[in-house]
Design a protein around this motif. Structure first.
Motif, PDB file in Angstrom:
ATOM      1  N   ASP A 128       0.818  -1.222   0.000  1.00 29.60           N
ATOM      2  CA  ASP A 128       0.000   0.000   0.000  1.00 29.60           C
ATOM      3  C   ASP A 128       0.848   1.268   0.000  1.00 29.60           C
ATOM      4  OD1 ASP A 128      -2.457  -1.189  -0.210  1.00 29.60           O
ATOM      5  OD2 ASP A 128      -2.880  -1.174   1.939  1.00 29.60           O
ATOM      6  N   SER A 129       2.064   1.177  -0.504  1.00 30.30           N
ATOM      7  CA  SER A 129       2.940   2.345  -0.557  1.00 30.30           C
ATOM      8  C   SER A 129       2.417   3.372  -1.554  1.00 30.30           C
ATOM      9  CB  SER A 129       4.355   1.934  -0.967  1.00 30.30           C
ATOM     10  OG  SER A 129       5.152   3.081  -1.210  1.00 30.30           O
ATOM     11  N   VAL A 130       2.469   4.644  -1.146  1.00 33.31           N
ATOM     12  CA  VAL A 130       2.106   5.748  -2.047  1.00 33.31           C
ATOM     13  C   VAL A 130       3.292   6.696  -2.219  1.00 33.31           C
ATOM     14  CG1 VAL A 130      -0.383   5.635  -1.636  1.00 33.31           C
ATOM     15  CG2 VAL A 130       1.061   6.997  -0.098  1.00 33.31           C
ATOM     16  N   ASP A 131       4.482   6.165  -2.056  1.00 25.45           N
ATOM     17  CA  ASP A 131       5.680   6.990  -2.201  1.00 25.45           C
ATOM     18  C   ASP A 131       5.820   7.556  -3.608  1.00 25.45           C
ATOM     19  OD1 ASP A 131       6.297   6.447   0.426  1.00 25.45           O
ATOM     20  OD2 ASP A 131       7.798   4.918  -0.025  1.00 25.45           O
ATOM     21  N   PHE A 132       5.177   6.913  -4.577  1.00 32.09           N
ATOM     22  CA  PHE A 132       5.279   7.403  -5.960  1.00 32.09           C
ATOM     23  C   PHE A 132       4.582   8.739  -6.152  1.00 32.09           C
ATOM     24  CE2 PHE A 132       1.149   5.439  -5.924  1.00 32.09           C
ATOM     25  CZ  PHE A 132       0.406   6.060  -6.915  1.00 32.09           C
ATOM     26  N   ILE A 133       3.666   9.114  -5.230  1.00 32.77           N
ATOM     27  CA  ILE A 133       2.905  10.361  -5.395  1.00 32.77           C
ATOM     28  C   ILE A 133       3.781  11.586  -5.182  1.00 32.77           C
ATOM     29  CG2 ILE A 133       0.978  11.731  -4.531  1.00 32.77           C
ATOM     30  CD1 ILE A 133      -0.478   9.109  -3.944  1.00 32.77           C
ATOM     31  N   PRO A 134       4.439  11.755  -4.018  1.00 27.08           N
ATOM     32  CA  PRO A 134       5.305  12.934  -3.883  1.00 27.08           C
ATOM     33  C   PRO A 134       6.452  12.931  -4.877  1.00 27.08           C
ATOM     34  CG  PRO A 134       5.575  11.445  -2.009  1.00 27.08           C
ATOM     35  CD  PRO A 134       4.366  10.972  -2.761  1.00 27.08           C
ATOM     36  N   ALA A 135       6.942  11.741  -5.240  1.00 29.22           N
ATOM     37  CA  ALA A 135       8.036  11.677  -6.209  1.00 29.22           C
ATOM     38  C   ALA A 135       7.608  12.229  -7.561  1.00 29.22           C
ATOM     39  CB  ALA A 135       8.503  10.231  -6.363  1.00 29.22           C
ATOM     40  N   SER A 136       6.298  12.188  -7.848  1.00 32.69           N
ATOM     41  CA  SER A 136       5.789  12.633  -9.143  1.00 32.69           C
ATOM     42  C   SER A 136       5.243  14.053  -9.131  1.00 32.69           C
ATOM     43  CB  SER A 136       4.679  11.680  -9.614  1.00 32.69           C
ATOM     44  OG  SER A 136       5.151  10.358  -9.730  1.00 32.69           O
ATOM     45  N   THR A 137       4.925  14.600  -7.949  1.00 36.89           N
ATOM     46  CA  THR A 137       4.228  15.892  -7.897  1.00 36.89           C
ATOM     47  C   THR A 137       4.892  16.945  -7.021  1.00 36.89           C
ATOM     48  OG1 THR A 137       2.834  15.107  -6.064  1.00 36.89           O
ATOM     49  CG2 THR A 137       1.994  14.779  -8.310  1.00 36.89           C
ATOM     50  N   GLY A 183       0.461  -3.944  -6.702  1.00 41.45           N
ATOM     51  CA  GLY A 183      -0.207  -3.011  -5.810  1.00 41.45           C
ATOM     52  C   GLY A 183      -1.716  -3.109  -5.944  1.00 41.45           C
ATOM     53  N   ARG A 184      -2.389  -1.997  -5.658  1.00 37.96           N
ATOM     54  CA  ARG A 184      -3.852  -1.964  -5.664  1.00 37.96           C
ATOM     55  C   ARG A 184      -4.357  -1.137  -6.834  1.00 37.96           C
ATOM     56  NH1 ARG A 184      -6.277  -0.272  -0.024  1.00 37.96           N
ATOM     57  NH2 ARG A 184      -8.170  -1.090  -1.036  1.00 37.96           N
ATOM     58  N   MET A 185      -5.256  -1.718  -7.606  1.00 38.84           N
ATOM     59  CA  MET A 185      -5.901  -0.995  -8.686  1.00 38.84           C
ATOM     60  C   MET A 185      -6.914  -0.012  -8.098  1.00 38.84           C
ATOM     61  SD  MET A 185      -4.621  -2.291 -11.511  1.00 38.84           S
ATOM     62  CE  MET A 185      -5.793  -1.795 -12.774  1.00 38.84           C
ATOM     63  N   LEU A 186      -7.143   1.085  -8.809  1.00 34.10           N
ATOM     64  CA  LEU A 186      -8.176   2.025  -8.370  1.00 34.10           C
ATOM     65  C   LEU A 186      -9.564   1.498  -8.718  1.00 34.10           C
ATOM     66  CD1 LEU A 186      -9.328   4.683  -7.324  1.00 34.10           C
ATOM     67  CD2 LEU A 186      -8.822   5.692  -9.573  1.00 34.10           C
ATOM     68  N   PHE A 187      -9.758   1.099  -9.961  1.00 30.62           N
ATOM     69  CA  PHE A 187     -11.082   0.679 -10.405  1.00 30.62           C
ATOM     70  C   PHE A 187     -11.290  -0.806 -10.123  1.00 30.62           C
ATOM     71  CE2 PHE A 187     -10.272   4.518 -12.810  1.00 30.62           C
ATOM     72  CZ  PHE A 187     -11.497   5.177 -12.727  1.00 30.62           C
ATOM     73  N   PRO A 188     -12.347  -1.144  -9.399  1.00 29.02           N
ATOM     74  CA  PRO A 188     -12.593  -2.553  -9.078  1.00 29.02           C
ATOM     75  C   PRO A 188     -12.983  -3.342 -10.324  1.00 29.02           C
ATOM     76  CG  PRO A 188     -14.437  -1.192  -8.361  1.00 29.02           C
ATOM     77  CD  PRO A 188     -13.362  -0.245  -8.818  1.00 29.02           C
ATOM     78  N   GLU A 189     -12.649  -4.622 -10.318  1.00 29.84           N
ATOM     79  CA  GLU A 189     -12.918  -5.473 -11.473  1.00 29.84           C
ATOM     80  C   GLU A 189     -14.404  -5.721 -11.685  1.00 29.84           C
ATOM     81  OE1 GLU A 189     -10.704  -9.042 -11.019  1.00 29.84           O
ATOM     82  OE2 GLU A 189      -8.749  -8.080 -11.336  1.00 29.84           O
ATOM     83  N   ALA A 240     -10.513  12.014  -1.091  1.00 26.80           N
ATOM     84  CA  ALA A 240      -9.105  11.983  -1.493  1.00 26.80           C
ATOM     85  C   ALA A 240      -8.483  10.661  -1.062  1.00 26.80           C
ATOM     86  CB  ALA A 240      -8.345  13.153  -0.874  1.00 26.80           C
ATOM     87  N   GLY A 241      -7.777  10.001  -2.006  1.00 26.59           N
ATOM     88  CA  GLY A 241      -7.150   8.722  -1.659  1.00 26.59           C
ATOM     89  C   GLY A 241      -8.208   7.721  -1.230  1.00 26.59           C
ATOM     90  N   SER A 242      -7.944   7.043  -0.091  1.00 23.33           N
ATOM     91  CA  SER A 242      -8.974   6.191   0.532  1.00 23.33           C
ATOM     92  C   SER A 242      -9.532   5.199  -0.482  1.00 23.33           C
ATOM     93  CB  SER A 242     -10.098   7.062   1.113  1.00 23.33           C
ATOM     94  OG  SER A 242      -9.571   8.103   1.916  1.00 23.33           O
ATOM     95  N   ILE A 243      -8.668   4.314  -0.994  1.00 21.07           N
ATOM     96  CA  ILE A 243      -9.012   3.459  -2.125  1.00 21.07           C
ATOM     97  C   ILE A 243     -10.240   2.596  -1.850  1.00 21.07           C
ATOM     98  CG2 ILE A 243      -8.160   1.658  -3.672  1.00 21.07           C
ATOM     99  CD1 ILE A 243      -5.326   2.663  -3.091  1.00 21.07           C
ATOM    100  N   SER A 244     -10.357   2.038  -0.661  1.00 19.79           N
ATOM    101  CA  SER A 244     -11.508   1.172  -0.365  1.00 19.79           C
ATOM    102  C   SER A 244     -12.813   1.937  -0.451  1.00 19.79           C
ATOM    103  CB  SER A 244     -11.351   0.529   1.020  1.00 19.79           C
ATOM    104  OG  SER A 244     -10.240  -0.347   1.053  1.00 19.79           O
ATOM    105  N   LEU A 245     -12.834   3.166   0.085  1.00 16.04           N
ATOM    106  CA  LEU A 245     -14.033   3.991  -0.013  1.00 16.04           C
ATOM    107  C   LEU A 245     -14.319   4.347  -1.466  1.00 16.04           C
ATOM    108  CD1 LEU A 245     -13.731   6.529   2.956  1.00 16.04           C
ATOM    109  CD2 LEU A 245     -14.931   4.337   2.888  1.00 16.04           C
ATOM    110  N   ALA A 246     -13.272   4.714  -2.194  1.00 20.40           N
ATOM    111  CA  ALA A 246     -13.443   5.073  -3.600  1.00 20.40           C
ATOM    112  C   ALA A 246     -14.052   3.913  -4.380  1.00 20.40           C
ATOM    113  CB  ALA A 246     -12.109   5.484  -4.205  1.00 20.40           C
ATOM    114  N   GLN A 247     -13.557   2.701  -4.148  1.00 18.14           N
ATOM    115  CA  GLN A 247     -14.080   1.541  -4.867  1.00 18.14           C
ATOM    116  C   GLN A 247     -15.539   1.275  -4.518  1.00 18.14           C
ATOM    117  OE1 GLN A 247     -11.222  -1.537  -3.966  1.00 18.14           O
ATOM    118  NE2 GLN A 247      -9.920  -0.980  -5.700  1.00 18.14           N
ATOM    119  N   ALA A 248     -15.888   1.437  -3.250  1.00 22.10           N
ATOM    120  CA  ALA A 248     -17.280   1.238  -2.846  1.00 22.10           C
ATOM    121  C   ALA A 248     -18.194   2.231  -3.542  1.00 22.10           C
ATOM    122  CB  ALA A 248     -17.405   1.372  -1.330  1.00 22.10           C
TER     123      ALA A 248
END
Length: 219
Positions: free
Chosen positions: A47-56, A183-189, A153-161
């Motif tokens: 569940d790492s989101v280290d790629f976010i600050p590295a990109s923005t 990792g975790r996809m944003l859009f549920p299958e 914002a973020g909160s992947i489980s809530l977003a998927q629901a």
């Protein structure tokens, strides 16, 4: 009227023919903002989101966009893990180039969905409200209240629901110039959503800011 924003529209009165102003009711919208890798992941291994600050981080274009976004929302919805990450960082930003955004972000009304938290402090700012109910049902209640748009914002489980329930009106996706592999996809299958691109903007560090509207009638 509760739960609506009003926009003035001209109308002609029948007796005088003069154009007068009337209001058009506009419900609050649910907006999500998510960061995704080129391979469609919203979080990496563990569940790492280290790629976010590295990109923005340090991206002035993205910073201006975020400040503008804050002027359109007044309620922030978070899951427990995202709350803990944000609450440990943003209240401490009291100077520097991120202060303008931080002040607006910290001042938002905050709602945290959690079955374990008893309270949700936010530094010296007002505490977040802890909610234990169904997220889609709670969002429906929030829509009926007066105010600006609601941001998740973020909160992947809530977003998927909420994706599954077709509850999201606007998708703000920041496409980061990296791949994560696992990792975790944003859009549920198990959900299908048809979106219409509203805008696409190149960011200074190689990412893309993409804003989509959900097409009515799609899940």
């Amino acid at each position: 009227m509760a739960g609506v924003r009003r926009r003035a529209e001209p109308t002609r009165t029948p007796d005088t023919g003069v154009f007068m102003s009337q209001t058009e009711e506009k419900p609050r919208r649910l907006v999500i903002q998510e960061f995704v890798s080129l391979d469609g992941l919203a979080a990496g291994k563990g569940d790492s989101v280290d790629f976010i600050p590295a990109s923005t981080q340090g991206d002035a274009t993205f910073g201006r966009e975020q400040v503008a976004l804050m002027d359109t929302v007044d309620t922030l919805v978070l899951g427990r893990r995202t709350y803990e990450m944000f609450a440990g960082f943003w209240p401490k930003v009291t100077s520097g180039p991120e202060k303008e955004f931080a002040d607006k972000w910290n001042a938002l009304r905050k709602i945290v969905f959690s079955s374990t938290l008893a309270r949700a402090p936010w530094g010296s700012w007002p505490e977040a409200n802890v909610v234990r109910g169904d997220v889609a049902e709670e969002i429906a209640k929030l829509r009926k209240e007066p105010g600006k748009d609601i941001l998740l914002a973020g909160s992947i489980s809530l977003a998927q629901a909420l994706i599954r329930k077709a509850s999201i009106d606007e998708y703000r996706l920041v496409l980061c110039p990296t791949t994560l592999g696992k990792g975790r996809m944003l859009f549920p299958e198990d959900a299908s959503t048809l979106l219409k691109l509203r805008s696409a903007a190149m960011l200074e560090r190689g990412g893309m800011s993409l804003i989509y509207d959900r097409i009515d009638g799609t899940g």
